[in-house]
Motif scaffolding. Sequence first.
Motif, PDB file in Angstrom:
ATOM      1  N   MET A 256       0.856  -1.175   0.000  1.00  0.00           N
ATOM      2  CA  MET A 256       0.000   0.000   0.000  1.00  0.00           C
ATOM      3  C   MET A 256       0.894   1.227   0.000  1.00  0.00           C
ATOM      4  N   ARG A 257       0.564   2.195  -0.850  1.00  0.00           N
ATOM      5  CA  ARG A 257       1.306   3.455  -0.889  1.00  0.00           C
ATOM      6  C   ARG A 257       0.617   4.543  -0.072  1.00  0.00           C
ATOM      7  N   TYR A 258      -0.688   4.407   0.154  1.00  0.00           N
ATOM      8  CA  TYR A 258      -1.493   5.391   0.878  1.00  0.00           C
ATOM      9  C   TYR A 258      -1.435   6.755   0.185  1.00  0.00           C
ATOM     10  N   ALA A 259      -1.506   6.702  -1.146  1.00  0.00           N
ATOM     11  CA  ALA A 259      -1.388   7.921  -1.948  1.00  0.00           C
ATOM     12  C   ALA A 259      -2.734   8.457  -2.402  1.00  0.00           C
ATOM     13  N   GLY A 260      -3.817   8.011  -1.787  1.00  0.00           N
ATOM     14  CA  GLY A 260      -5.126   8.572  -2.057  1.00  0.00           C
ATOM     15  C   GLY A 260      -5.502   8.531  -3.525  1.00  0.00           C
ATOM     16  N   PRO A 261      -5.837   9.694  -4.128  1.00  0.00           N
ATOM     17  CA  PRO A 261      -6.325   9.707  -5.510  1.00  0.00           C
ATOM     18  C   PRO A 261      -5.339   9.142  -6.521  1.00  0.00           C
ATOM     19  N   ARG A 262      -4.065   9.434  -6.356  1.00  0.00           N
ATOM     20  CA  ARG A 262      -3.082   8.879  -7.291  1.00  0.00           C
ATOM     21  C   ARG A 262      -3.053   7.350  -7.209  1.00  0.00           C
ATOM     22  N   VAL A 281     -14.576   2.749  -6.971  1.00  0.00           N
ATOM     23  CA  VAL A 281     -13.864   3.756  -6.188  1.00  0.00           C
ATOM     24  C   VAL A 281     -14.855   4.361  -5.199  1.00  0.00           C
ATOM     25  N   GLY A 282     -14.594   4.137  -3.934  1.00  0.00           N
ATOM     26  CA  GLY A 282     -15.494   4.644  -2.903  1.00  0.00           C
ATOM     27  C   GLY A 282     -14.926   5.841  -2.185  1.00  0.00           C
ATOM     28  N   ARG A 283     -15.398   6.028  -0.985  1.00  0.00           N
ATOM     29  CA  ARG A 283     -14.968   7.156  -0.161  1.00  0.00           C
ATOM     30  C   ARG A 283     -13.544   6.922   0.348  1.00  0.00           C
ATOM     31  N   ASP A 284     -12.700   7.948   0.238  1.00  0.00           N
ATOM     32  CA  ASP A 284     -11.344   7.940   0.795  1.00  0.00           C
ATOM     33  C   ASP A 284     -10.527   6.745   0.299  1.00  0.00           C
ATOM     34  N   GLY A 289      -5.547   8.722   7.506  1.00  0.00           N
ATOM     35  CA  GLY A 289      -5.735   9.932   8.293  1.00  0.00           C
ATOM     36  C   GLY A 289      -6.627  10.931   7.585  1.00  0.00           C
ATOM     37  N   ASP A 290      -6.247  12.193   7.671  1.00  0.00           N
ATOM     38  CA  ASP A 290      -7.011  13.270   7.029  1.00  0.00           C
ATOM     39  C   ASP A 290      -6.212  13.951   5.928  1.00  0.00           C
ATOM     40  N   TYR A 291      -5.349  13.208   5.281  1.00  0.00           N
ATOM     41  CA  TYR A 291      -4.463  13.814   4.284  1.00  0.00           C
ATOM     42  C   TYR A 291      -5.173  14.161   2.979  1.00  0.00           C
ATOM     43  N   TYR A 292      -6.288  13.490   2.686  1.00  0.00           N
ATOM     44  CA  TYR A 292      -6.952  13.702   1.403  1.00  0.00           C
ATOM     45  C   TYR A 292      -8.432  14.016   1.599  1.00  0.00           C
ATOM     46  N   ASP A 293      -8.964  14.792   0.681  1.00  0.00           N
ATOM     47  CA  ASP A 293     -10.403  14.975   0.635  1.00  0.00           C
ATOM     48  C   ASP A 293     -11.051  13.600   0.427  1.00  0.00           C
ATOM     49  N   PRO A 294     -12.147  13.303   1.138  1.00  0.00           N
ATOM     50  CA  PRO A 294     -12.746  11.967   1.040  1.00  0.00           C
ATOM     51  C   PRO A 294     -13.108  11.537  -0.376  1.00  0.00           C
ATOM     52  N   PHE A 295     -13.355  12.494  -1.260  1.00  0.00           N
ATOM     53  CA  PHE A 295     -13.747  12.132  -2.619  1.00  0.00           C
ATOM     54  C   PHE A 295     -12.754  12.633  -3.664  1.00  0.00           C
ATOM     55  N   ALA A 296     -11.514  12.846  -3.232  1.00  0.00           N
ATOM     56  CA  ALA A 296     -10.470  13.245  -4.174  1.00  0.00           C
ATOM     57  C   ALA A 296     -10.239  12.166  -5.228  1.00  0.00           C
ATOM     58  N   ALA A 297     -10.412  10.901  -4.843  1.00  0.00           N
ATOM     59  CA  ALA A 297     -10.209   9.802  -5.788  1.00  0.00           C
ATOM     60  C   ALA A 297     -11.292   9.762  -6.865  1.00  0.00           C
ATOM     61  N   HIS A 298     -12.463  10.357  -6.584  1.00  0.00           N
ATOM     62  CA  HIS A 298     -13.484  10.495  -7.630  1.00  0.00           C
ATOM     63  C   HIS A 298     -13.068  11.566  -8.630  1.00  0.00           C
ATOM     64  N   LYS A 299     -12.599  12.670  -8.095  1.00  0.00           N
ATOM     65  CA  LYS A 299     -12.312  13.826  -8.937  1.00  0.00           C
ATOM     66  C   LYS A 299     -11.157  13.582  -9.895  1.00  0.00           C
ATOM     67  N   ILE A 307      -8.830   5.645 -19.206  1.00  0.00           N
ATOM     68  CA  ILE A 307      -7.740   4.670 -19.077  1.00  0.00           C
ATOM     69  C   ILE A 307      -8.170   3.269 -19.490  1.00  0.00           C
ATOM     70  N   GLY A 308      -9.366   3.142 -20.049  1.00  0.00           N
ATOM     71  CA  GLY A 308      -9.767   1.854 -20.595  1.00  0.00           C
ATOM     72  C   GLY A 308     -10.426   0.924 -19.609  1.00  0.00           C
ATOM     73  N   ILE A 309     -10.797   1.428 -18.444  1.00  0.00           N
ATOM     74  CA  ILE A 309     -11.565   0.649 -17.474  1.00  0.00           C
ATOM     75  C   ILE A 309     -12.617   1.597 -16.895  1.00  0.00           C
ATOM     76  N   LYS A 310     -13.849   1.146 -16.794  1.00  0.00           N
ATOM     77  CA  LYS A 310     -14.937   2.017 -16.346  1.00  0.00           C
ATOM     78  C   LYS A 310     -14.863   2.194 -14.835  1.00  0.00           C
ATOM     79  N   ILE A 311     -14.852   3.449 -14.398  1.00  0.00           N
ATOM     80  CA  ILE A 311     -14.777   3.758 -12.968  1.00  0.00           C
ATOM     81  C   ILE A 311     -16.191   3.876 -12.411  1.00  0.00           C
ATOM     82  N   VAL A 312     -16.485   3.056 -11.399  1.00  0.00           N
ATOM     83  CA  VAL A 312     -17.796   3.056 -10.750  1.00  0.00           C
ATOM     84  C   VAL A 312     -17.632   3.755  -9.398  1.00  0.00           C
ATOM     85  N   LYS A 313     -18.205   4.952  -9.288  1.00  0.00           N
ATOM     86  CA  LYS A 313     -18.015   5.787  -8.108  1.00  0.00           C
ATOM     87  C   LYS A 313     -19.141   5.564  -7.102  1.00  0.00           C
ATOM     88  N   PHE A 314     -18.743   5.414  -5.834  1.00  0.00           N
ATOM     89  CA  PHE A 314     -19.706   5.283  -4.751  1.00  0.00           C
ATOM     90  C   PHE A 314     -19.422   6.343  -3.693  1.00  0.00           C
TER      91      PHE A 314
END
Length: 382
Positions: A256-262, A281-284, A289-299, A307-314
Motif C-alpha cells: 500500500m502506498r497510501y497515496a489517495g487519488p493517485r 472507487v469509494g470514499r477515501d 488519516g485526514d491527508y486527502y479529501d474523502p472524494f479526491a479519488a473520484h475527482k 484509461i480503458g476501465i470504467k470507474i464506478v463511483k460510490f
Amino acid sequence: MIQPHGGKLIKRIADNEERDFILSLNLKRIYIEKDEALDAEKIAIGSFSPLEGFMDREDLKSVCSHLSLKNGIVWSIPILLQIDDPSHLKIGEKVLLVDKTDNNPVAVMDISDIYKLNKKEIANTVFGTLDENHPGVKRLFSKGDYSIGGKIKLLNRPSFPNKEYELDPEETREIFRERGWKTVVAFQTRNAPHRAHEYLHRLGMEIAEGLFIHPIIGLKKEGDFDSSVILKAYQILINSYYPHRKVLLAGLSTSMRYAGPREAVFHAIVRKNYGCTHFMVGRDHAGVGDYYDPFAAHKIFDEIPDIGIKIVKFYNVFHCDRCGGIVSENTCSHPEEMITKISMTKIRKALSEGKRPPSTMLREEVADFLIENFNLVTEDYR
C-alpha cells in the motif's frame, strides 16, 4: 496524455535455461527490500504493465508532474528502486537484484539510469505532504537518496506470506474467459469486509457478470489488518452469502502506498491488467488519516484521459434504522440520529477489546472469526 496500452500484458520472465545462464555470471548484486522484490515480480508478470522495469528520471519526472509516463501513457505512482550509494554501479551494466530477507536472486536488471532523488518534491506531488507520519512519505524518506532505472527480467519469485492466494494477470484473464465473464468489476481493499463493503459487492454483481475481490496482501502500515485474516474473513463472507459463480477472490502482494487519488488511478490500471472492465472507487480510496479529501479519488478520474476501465463511483454508505438496512446518501434522506456510520476504526477498536461490533457494521460470522483471530500488522512499514 494518451490512452494506456489497450490492456496488453508486457511480461518479462526468464525461462529456466536463461535464468541458469544469468545466475552463472559473476554479476554485481544489489540487495533490495521485500517491497521492491514484490514490485519487480509485478513488473515482470504484467501486473504493472506497461512498465518493463524500475523508472528512470524522465519517467519519474513525468509521473510526478503529468500523471503519465514520458511516452504519454497514464501512470500515477513512482515505482522506484532506491539505493544508498551508486558509486560502484554504471549505466549499461547488468546487475542481480537480490531479496535481502532470504538471499533470493529475484531479477536481473539492465541499468539505464542512475540519479539522485528530490524526495521532498516527490512527497509533495505524490502524497501532498512532507509529514513523515504519512506512511508513504515515511517509506520514501527511509530508503536511499538515489534511484536506478532500467528494464528487469524475473529469475525467481519472491517469497511472501499468503502467496498461495495470488493469481497472475494471465491466470485471472483465463478464469474470466472460462467463466464467460465479459464484464468484471474489481473491488480493492486492505481491510476485512464490513457491511458497507458487502453493499458495494452486491451492487458490483448487479453491474457486471463477475466480481473480482482483490485485497492488497503486501506490506502495509502498522495497525492495518494482517493479510491472512483479511483473506479468511472474505472467504467466510463469500461462502456464507455470495453466489460462488459470480465471485473470484485473490490476493495482490504489493505495498500500500497510501497515496489517495493517485493510488486509485494506479489500482485501476493494475486491475485492468488483470482483465477487469470496471473498477469501484469509494470514499477515501487508499487514504490514511485526514491527508486527502474523502472524494479526491473520484475527482482525479475526471481530470485524466479514459484509461480503458470504467470507474464506478460510490459515495457514503451507512446503515439506516428507518430504511432497515445498508443504504447510501443517494438512496436515503433520513436524519443522522437514524444512521449508523460504518467505521473500520470503530470496528478495529471493538475487536481489540474483544467486543462484538454491531450487526449493522459486521456480519456475525465475520465478527466471530475476527474476534477469535484478531491480528493487526505490528511491524514497521518497511
